[in-house]
Design an enzyme around this catalytic site. Structure first.
Site, short mmCIF file in Angstrom:
data_model
loop_
_atom_site.label_atom_id
_atom_site.label_comp_id
_atom_site.label_asym_id
_atom_site.label_seq_id
_atom_site.Cartn_x
_atom_site.Cartn_y
_atom_site.Cartn_z
CB ILE A 1 -3.06 8.96 -4.34
CG1 ILE A 1 -3.06 10.16 -3.48
CG2 ILE A 1 -4.65 8.25 -4.17
CD1 ILE A 1 -3.75 11.27 -3.89
CE LYS A 2 -7.56 5.17 -2.09
NZ LYS A 2 -8.67 5.81 -1.52
CG ASP A 3 1.89 3.88 -1.79
OD1 ASP A 3 0.93 3.00 -1.79
OD2 ASP A 3 2.85 3.80 -2.52
#
Length: 452
Positions: free
Chosen positions: A43-45
């Site tokens: 999700i950090k993208d």
């Protein structure tokens, strides 16, 4: 043609998947926002790209510059993707508790990785926060993103994750559950969802050794709450600016062990190979099931992919060293550990002498009695010996049916060790299981002892 200009354009629009087996017994439907479909597998993208674009827009990040960040690995991966596409140098600091896979992946993407000690305070010059800040001051044309206090983190989820969840659930979501680290995901997504429906509950998953839960409940930053923990990706020993405690309704703490065990269950029972914090999120949800009703719709938002933890939670030896594996050992694990997997049985019309010969040949202490394909009884070594000793000449030719006990219970391969213990007794020393190919196995007390 439907073609993306570069890999960064594939970030977001991840699928929603319903959970079934691991949430059996929950009163409501549970969905998972599977963020591993992002190109960096986390999700950090989303927030990494947003931080880069915002920094470029206001001049904090200049062409040909150096990206600097303190990261547990996933934000670094998102930033590394952007660095590859946009032509930046990337330097990441991380802690020594992070998995080797995470560090190797960052280096594979061309990033420089500096490993710092975990068990130091954030202010310590050796911490990964301090080293990142120091590098940003020493390296010309560099920018330290500081995901903890950079509000572009929170904004990314307000603009993308929240609207996607609202649309995918057709506005029916009642609860969101997510692990809390920097706080960007839960705060940004939670803010958007509560703006659509103020009644939506936002539950944060914390870990033992982190300050979040007590701070939310008391307003006190208690340093006594801080101690080393193994879980990766959630919990903090600081209060990041991205954590909006007003948006979060409740924090639930989950042990290192429960998070690891649940992550493995998600892989085996749902086909979802996910990270450590995903296991923590689902384990935390199960701890809160009494707060839910049949009308609720829960969305669990997860962080990253299980490939980052192959050497840890998906490694049996690593799990056993920490005492984590015994809680989730299953009948299938016992079968896998058997040296002799041959399944021997005997007909009820066979003689006791024949049964003894079969037991000796296979070194079995117990054998199922089958009439065709149907289990009609069982015999154990002590019964055979006592029967023969009572009258060796006459009893040796008696039929097995004369001394057989009730059939061994049949159990599924996914039954856990604790559940299996209810079936193994003095009178009933074994069970029979069938794998998915239809092959039968006998699992006895000895097999359990060997596995433990």
């Amino acid at each position: 043609m439907d073609v993306k200009n570069n890999i960064l354009e594939t970030i977001g629009n991840t699928p929603m998947v319903q959970l079934h087996r691991v949430v059996k017994g929950m009163p409501c439907k549970v969905l998972m926002k599977v963020e591993t479909f992002n190109p960096g597998h986390s999700i950090k993208d989303r927030m990494a790209l947003k931080m880069v674009e915002d920094a470029e827009a206001d001049g904090r990040l200049q062409p040909g510059g150096t990206m600097i960040e303190c990261t547990s690995g996933n934000t670094g991966m998102g930033l590394a993707l952007a660095a590859c596409v946009k032509g930046y140098r990337a330097i990441f600091t991380t802690s020594d508790k992070q998995s080797k896979e995470k560090l190797d992946i960052l280096r594979a993407m061309g990033a420089e990785v500096i490993v710092c000690p975990t068990n130091v305070t954030p202010e310590d010059p050796r911490s990964y926060y301090s080293i990142a800040e120091k590098l940003s001051k020493e390296i010309p044309n560099s920018y330290w993103f500081n995901q903890y206090d950079n509000l572009s983190n929170r904004k990314a989820h307000y603009e993308s994750t929240g609207p996607e969840i609202w649309k995918q659930t057709d506005g029916q979501i009642t609860h969101m559950v997510v692990g809390v680290g920097t706080g960007g995901t839960i705060s940004g997504t939670g803010q958007f969802l509560k703006e659509q429906n103020p009644d939506i509950k936002v539950w944060g998953i914390d870990t033992y050794g982190s300050v979040f839960k007590k701070y939310k409940e008391t307003g006190e930053f208690d340093e006594k709450e801080i101690y080393p923990y193994i879980t990766e990706g959630i919990g903090e020993d600081i209060l990041p600016k991205n954590v909006d405690f007003d948006v979060i309704d409740h924090f639930e703490k989950v042990t290192d062990k429960d998070g690891a065990v649940m992550a493995r269950r998600l892989a085996r029972e749902e086909g979802l190979l996910l990270g450590y914090s995903a296991g923590s999120a689902v384990a935390g949800l199960l701890q809160m099931k009494d707060k839910l009703s049949p009308d609720d719709l829960v969305v669990v938002v997860i962080h990253d992919h299980g490939s980052r933890y192959v050497g840890k939670i998906y490694n049996d030896e690593w799990m056993r060293e920490r005492g984590f594996l015994d809680a989730e050992l299953k009948v299938s694990d016992l079968v896998a550990g058997k040296k002799d997997t041959a399944f021997a049985s005997i007909q009820p019309t066979a003689t006791v002498k024949e049964a003894l010969k079969l037991m000796k040949a296979h070194e079995f202490s117990q054998i199922p009695v089958l009439d065709g394909e149907e289990m009609v009884g069982s015999i154990v070594e002590t019964d055979v010996l006592n029967f023969l000793l009572a009258n060796p000449m006459e009893n040796a030719n008696q039929q097995v049916a004369e001394i057989m006990r009730k059939p061994f219970p049949e159990v599924g391969p996914d039954m856990t060790l604790s559940e299996l213990g209810k079936h193994i007794t003095k009178e009933n020393p074994a069970v029979v299981t069938t794998d998915r190919s239809g092959r039968k196995y006998l699992v006895a007390q000895y097999d359990i002892l060997q596995a433990i």
